[in-house]
Every structure is written in structure tokens, then in C-alpha cells.
Design an enzyme around this catalytic site. Structure first.
Site, PDB file in Angstrom:
ATOM      1  N   ASP A   1       0.940  -1.245   0.031  1.00  0.00           N
ATOM      2  CA  ASP A   1       0.160  -0.005   0.060  1.00  0.00           C
ATOM      3  C   ASP A   1       0.793   1.334   0.057  1.00  0.00           C
ATOM      4  OD1 ASP A   1      -2.468   1.301  -0.118  1.00  0.00           O
ATOM      5  OD2 ASP A   1      -2.813   1.165   1.964  1.00  0.00           O
TER       6      ASP A   1
ATOM      7  N   ASN B   1       1.261   3.432  -2.892  1.00  0.00           N
ATOM      8  CA  ASN B   1       1.907   3.730  -4.216  1.00  0.00           C
ATOM      9  C   ASN B   1       1.395   5.023  -4.591  1.00  0.00           C
ATOM     10  OD1 ASN B   1       2.825   1.290  -4.489  1.00  0.00           O
ATOM     11  ND2 ASN B   1       1.663   0.454  -5.954  1.00  0.00           N
TER      12      ASN B   1
ATOM     13  N   TRP C   1       3.094   7.601  -2.318  1.00  0.00           N
ATOM     14  CA  TRP C   1       4.569   7.790  -2.953  1.00  0.00           C
ATOM     15  C   TRP C   1       4.557   8.662  -3.874  1.00  0.00           C
ATOM     16  CZ3 TRP C   1       7.415   6.901  -7.218  1.00  0.00           C
ATOM     17  CH2 TRP C   1       8.718   6.733  -7.163  1.00  0.00           C
TER      18      TRP C   1
ATOM     19  N   SER D   1      -7.671  -5.595  -5.341  1.00  0.00           N
ATOM     20  CA  SER D   1      -8.768  -6.169  -4.433  1.00  0.00           C
ATOM     21  C   SER D   1      -9.973  -5.913  -4.974  1.00  0.00           C
ATOM     22  CB  SER D   1      -8.700  -5.275  -3.299  1.00  0.00           C
ATOM     23  OG  SER D   1      -9.533  -4.127  -3.263  1.00  0.00           O
TER      24      SER D   1
ATOM     25  N   ASN E   1     -11.063  -2.668  -5.390  1.00  0.00           N
ATOM     26  CA  ASN E   1     -10.327  -1.569  -6.124  1.00  0.00           C
ATOM     27  C   ASN E   1     -10.913  -1.071  -7.546  1.00  0.00           C
ATOM     28  OD1 ASN E   1      -7.067  -2.788  -5.096  1.00  0.00           O
ATOM     29  ND2 ASN E   1      -8.291  -1.224  -4.346  1.00  0.00           N
TER      30      ASN E   1
ATOM     31  N   ARG F   1       2.048  -5.070   6.002  1.00  0.00           N
ATOM     32  CA  ARG F   1       1.277  -3.926   5.447  1.00  0.00           C
ATOM     33  C   ARG F   1       2.215  -2.525   5.396  1.00  0.00           C
ATOM     34  NH1 ARG F   1      -5.035  -2.600   4.405  1.00  0.00           N
ATOM     35  NH2 ARG F   1      -4.612  -0.639   3.107  1.00  0.00           N
TER      36      ARG F   1
ATOM     37  N   ARG G   1      -5.209  -2.048   8.632  1.00  0.00           N
ATOM     38  CA  ARG G   1      -6.365  -2.847   8.385  1.00  0.00           C
ATOM     39  C   ARG G   1      -5.817  -3.837   7.433  1.00  0.00           C
ATOM     40  NH1 ARG G   1      -7.904   2.507   6.649  1.00  0.00           N
ATOM     41  NH2 ARG G   1      -7.303   2.633   4.640  1.00  0.00           N
ATOM     42  N   ILE G   2      -6.814  -4.715   7.392  1.00  0.00           N
ATOM     43  CA  ILE G   2      -6.535  -5.979   6.624  1.00  0.00           C
ATOM     44  C   ILE G   2      -7.153  -5.783   4.794  1.00  0.00           C
ATOM     45  CG2 ILE G   2      -6.932  -8.368   6.067  1.00  0.00           C
ATOM     46  CD1 ILE G   2      -6.991  -8.782   9.132  1.00  0.00           C
TER      47      ILE G   2
HETATM   48  C1  IPE Z   1      -5.483  -2.604  -0.488  1.00  0.00           C
HETATM   49  O1  IPE Z   1      -4.911  -1.325  -0.402  1.00  0.00           O
HETATM   50  C2  IPE Z   1      -5.357  -3.396  -1.548  1.00  0.00           C
HETATM   51  C3  IPE Z   1      -4.170  -3.739  -2.040  1.00  0.00           C
HETATM   52  C4  IPE Z   1      -3.012  -3.543  -1.848  1.00  0.00           C
HETATM   53  C5  IPE Z   1      -4.292  -4.291  -3.393  1.00  0.00           C
HETATM   54  P1  IPE Z   1      -6.289  -0.182  -0.734  1.00  0.00           P
HETATM   55  O2  IPE Z   1      -5.305   0.675  -0.856  1.00  0.00           O
HETATM   56  O3  IPE Z   1      -7.195  -0.667  -1.609  1.00  0.00           O
HETATM   57  O4  IPE Z   1      -6.876  -0.313   0.628  1.00  0.00           O
HETATM   58  P2  IPE Z   1      -7.775   0.549   1.723  1.00  0.00           P
HETATM   59  O5  IPE Z   1      -8.562   1.276   0.651  1.00  0.00           O
HETATM   60  O6  IPE Z   1      -6.843   1.635   1.965  1.00  0.00           O
HETATM   61  O7  IPE Z   1      -8.487   0.083   2.666  1.00  0.00           O
HETATM   62  C1  IPE Z   2      -1.410   0.085  -3.273  1.00  0.00           C
HETATM   63  O1  IPE Z   2      -1.304   1.602  -3.448  1.00  0.00           O
HETATM   64  C2  IPE Z   2      -1.575  -0.364  -4.712  1.00  0.00           C
HETATM   65  C3  IPE Z   2      -3.001  -0.914  -5.046  1.00  0.00           C
HETATM   66  C4  IPE Z   2      -4.011  -0.997  -4.145  1.00  0.00           C
HETATM   67  C5  IPE Z   2      -3.284  -1.510  -6.415  1.00  0.00           C
HETATM   68  P1  IPE Z   2      -2.487   2.497  -3.641  1.00  0.00           P
HETATM   69  O2  IPE Z   2      -2.725   3.013  -4.982  1.00  0.00           O
HETATM   70  O3  IPE Z   2      -3.580   2.076  -2.614  1.00  0.00           O
HETATM   71  O4  IPE Z   2      -1.647   3.906  -2.710  1.00  0.00           O
HETATM   72  P2  IPE Z   2      -2.427   4.800  -1.963  1.00  0.00           P
HETATM   73  O5  IPE Z   2      -3.112   4.100  -0.585  1.00  0.00           O
HETATM   74  O6  IPE Z   2      -3.329   5.712  -2.680  1.00  0.00           O
HETATM   75  O7  IPE Z   2      -1.157   5.707  -1.436  1.00  0.00           O
HETATM   76 MG    MG Z   3      -3.863   2.256  -0.689  1.00  0.00          MG
END
Ligand code: IPE
Ligand code: IPE
Ligand code: MG
Length: 240
Positions: A26, A28, A31, A71, A74, A187, A193-194
Site C-alpha cells: 500500500d 503507491n 509515494w 482487491s 479496487n 502492510r 487494516r486488512i
Molecule cells: C489494499 O489497499 C489493496 C491492495 C494493496 C491491492 P487499498 O489501498 O485498496 O486499501 P484501503 O482502501 O486503504 O483499505
Molecule cells: C497500493 O497503493 C496499490 C493498490 C491498491 C493497487 P495505493 O494505490 O492504494 O496507494 P495509496 O494508498 O493511494 O497511497
Molecule cells: Mg491504498
């Protein structure tokens, strides 16, 4: 000390490592934002990091790694971002298939990945097929994956079979039924959270949360996490 290309922290006990690490990658987007870049640059950096960290994980002697890549929740993101994520994984597995085979890395996928665009599904099936006899390591991607969805699909498989299940027989019906449960779940990015990841398989996993955004989570951070894991007392309900 070094193993392969991986520098090893003196405090790490190589005889006390998890067999299966699951990573909720999590951060990206944040970042990229921190650097004034669009989110897709964060996903690209995150994908490049998978390549680096996987090497470190396997060099250390850990057998299995599962990455949470996309997920079932997503889909709420913009289509452009979703396509970018799928294409990055596709490109990564396509470009590295030869190396996976020569290094004995079996690539697998869990989740409803068969519902993804056809070119993505075809590419995932191809790398799964080409690496199916590899037995040194497992590189597992959770794509279009939800823990509840995985359980519900397994329940429906059990109903079709028409026999009562046990904990053991039910676990075999899960997407990850051929893998040992993750001993250790990491994480990144500071969220505690999960997010619907491996709900059934994590019954006795150890958890590690760190603030580092996924693209910046390197070998040093990995080994700090592993040292934390080694200092835990896993009792599994006993009084030891
Ligand atoms: C969890 O990250 C899913 C993945 C890493 C693929 P999210 O960024 O989607 O989770 P939430 O929305 O913060 O719970
Ligand atoms: C995790 O990074 C990757 C995926 C969920 C695919 P995010 O895209 O959730 O990055 P943040 O949480 O918005 O920073
Ligand atoms: Mg995220």
C-alpha cells in the site's frame, strides 16, 4: 554477509524465517503524490519494487510470497488507473517468465482474475502454465481478490460437492488451498487494516505494519520486519 545479491542484517537468524510472507503493498499513490507525480508513476515504482524485494525474499530462503495487487474493492478507482495496474503486472510476468523458469519460481494467481480483460487473463494463464513444474519458490499474486469472495466461492464449491466440510477439506477449496497459510503479513504505508485480504488463511498469522510507502520498502525494511517476526512468541493457543 551476502546471499546471492542480498545483503543480510547480522541480527537476522536465517534458521527462523517464515515459510510464506503475504504483503499488502500500500502507498503507491501517496509515494507519487509526495513527489508531485501522477499516481501511475507510483504504481510503476511499486511494480519495480516487487521485482527487487522478491529477489531478496527468495535469496534469504523464504519459500512463498503473496502480493496483494488488486482487491475486489479496487474497481471503485478510475478505469485508467485500473488498466495501468493490470498492465504493469502483465508486463512484469511476461518479461520475467524465462528467469522464473530458470530460477525455479512457480507463478500463481488467486482471486477472480478470470474476470479481467482477456489479454490479461491469457498472459496470467501462460506464465502459470510455463512455470507449473517449478518447485523452488512460489510467487503468488492476488488479483481481483477479496477474502470474503474467496470464502464464498469455496462455500459454493462445497455445496456443489454436496458433502460436509472439515477445516482441512474446506481450506483445500480456497484459491490458496495448495499453499501453507501465511506465517507473516506485512502492510506498508501506515494503514492499520486488512482490507479484505486472506481472511481465512490469516487465522494465526503474525502482523507487521510500517509507515514506509510500498515503492520505498527495500531489503533493509524487509529484514527489520523479519527481525520483528523472529522476536514473537507464536503460541497457537498454548501456554508455551
Ligand atoms: C489494499 O489497499 C489493496 C491492495 C494493496 C491491492 P487499498 O489501498 O485498496 O486499501 P484501503 O482502501 O486503504 O483499505
Ligand atoms: C497500493 O497503493 C496499490 C493498490 C491498491 C493497487 P495505493 O494505490 O492504494 O496507494 P495509496 O494508498 O493511494 O497511497
Ligand atoms: Mg491504498
Amino acid at each position: 554477509m551476502k546471499i546471492g545479491k542480498t545483503k543480510v542484517n547480522d541480527e537476522l537468524d536465517l534458521s527462523k524465517l517464515p515459510q510464506h510472507i503475504a504483503i499488502i503493498m500500500d502507498g503507491n499513490g501517496r509515494w507519487a503524490k509526495k513527489r508531485g507525480l501522477p499516481r501511475k508513476f507510483g504504481h510503476k515504482a511499486g511494480c519495480d519494487n516487487i521485482k527487487k524485494i522478491t529477489r531478496n525474499i527468495f535469496d534469504l530462503g523464504i519459500k512463498i510470497v503473496t502480493y496483494f495487487a488488486f482487491s475486489t474493492e479496487n474497481w471503485k478507482r478510475p478505469k485508467e488507473e485500473i488498466d495501468e495496474i493490470f498492465n504493469l503486472i502483465r508486463k512484469y510476468v511476461e518479461e520475467n517468465t524465462e528467469d522464473f523458469v530458470s530460477d525455479g519460481i512457480k507463478v500463481t494467481f488467486c482471486g477472480k482474475y478470470e474476470e479481467l480483460p482477456k489479454d490479461i487473463v491469457d498472459s496470467f494463464k501462460k506464465v502459470q502454465n510455463e512455470t507449473k513444474y517449478c518447485s523452488k519458490n512460489v510467487l503468488n499474486f492476488a488479483v481481483n481478490y477479496g477474502g470474503r469472495d474467496e470464502i464464498i466461492r469455496a462455500v459454493n464449491k462445497a455445496i456443489k460437492i454436496g458433502e460436509p466440510v472439515t477445516e482441512q477439506s474446506f481450506a483445500k477449496l480456497l484459491d490458496n488451498g495448495n499453499l501453507v497459510d501465511p506465517d507473516f503479513v506485512i502492510r506498508t504505508s501506515g494503514e492499520l487494516r486488512i482490507s479484505n485480504f486472506m481472511l481465512y488463511e490469516m487465522a494465526y498469522s503474525e502482523f507487521y505494519f510500517c509507515k514506509t510507502y510500498w515503492p520505498s520498502f527495500g531489503n533493509k525494511e524487509l529484514q527489520e520486519a523479519l527481525i520483528s517476526y523472529q522476536n514473537r512468541n507464536r503460541r497457537f493457543g498454548s501456554i508455551k
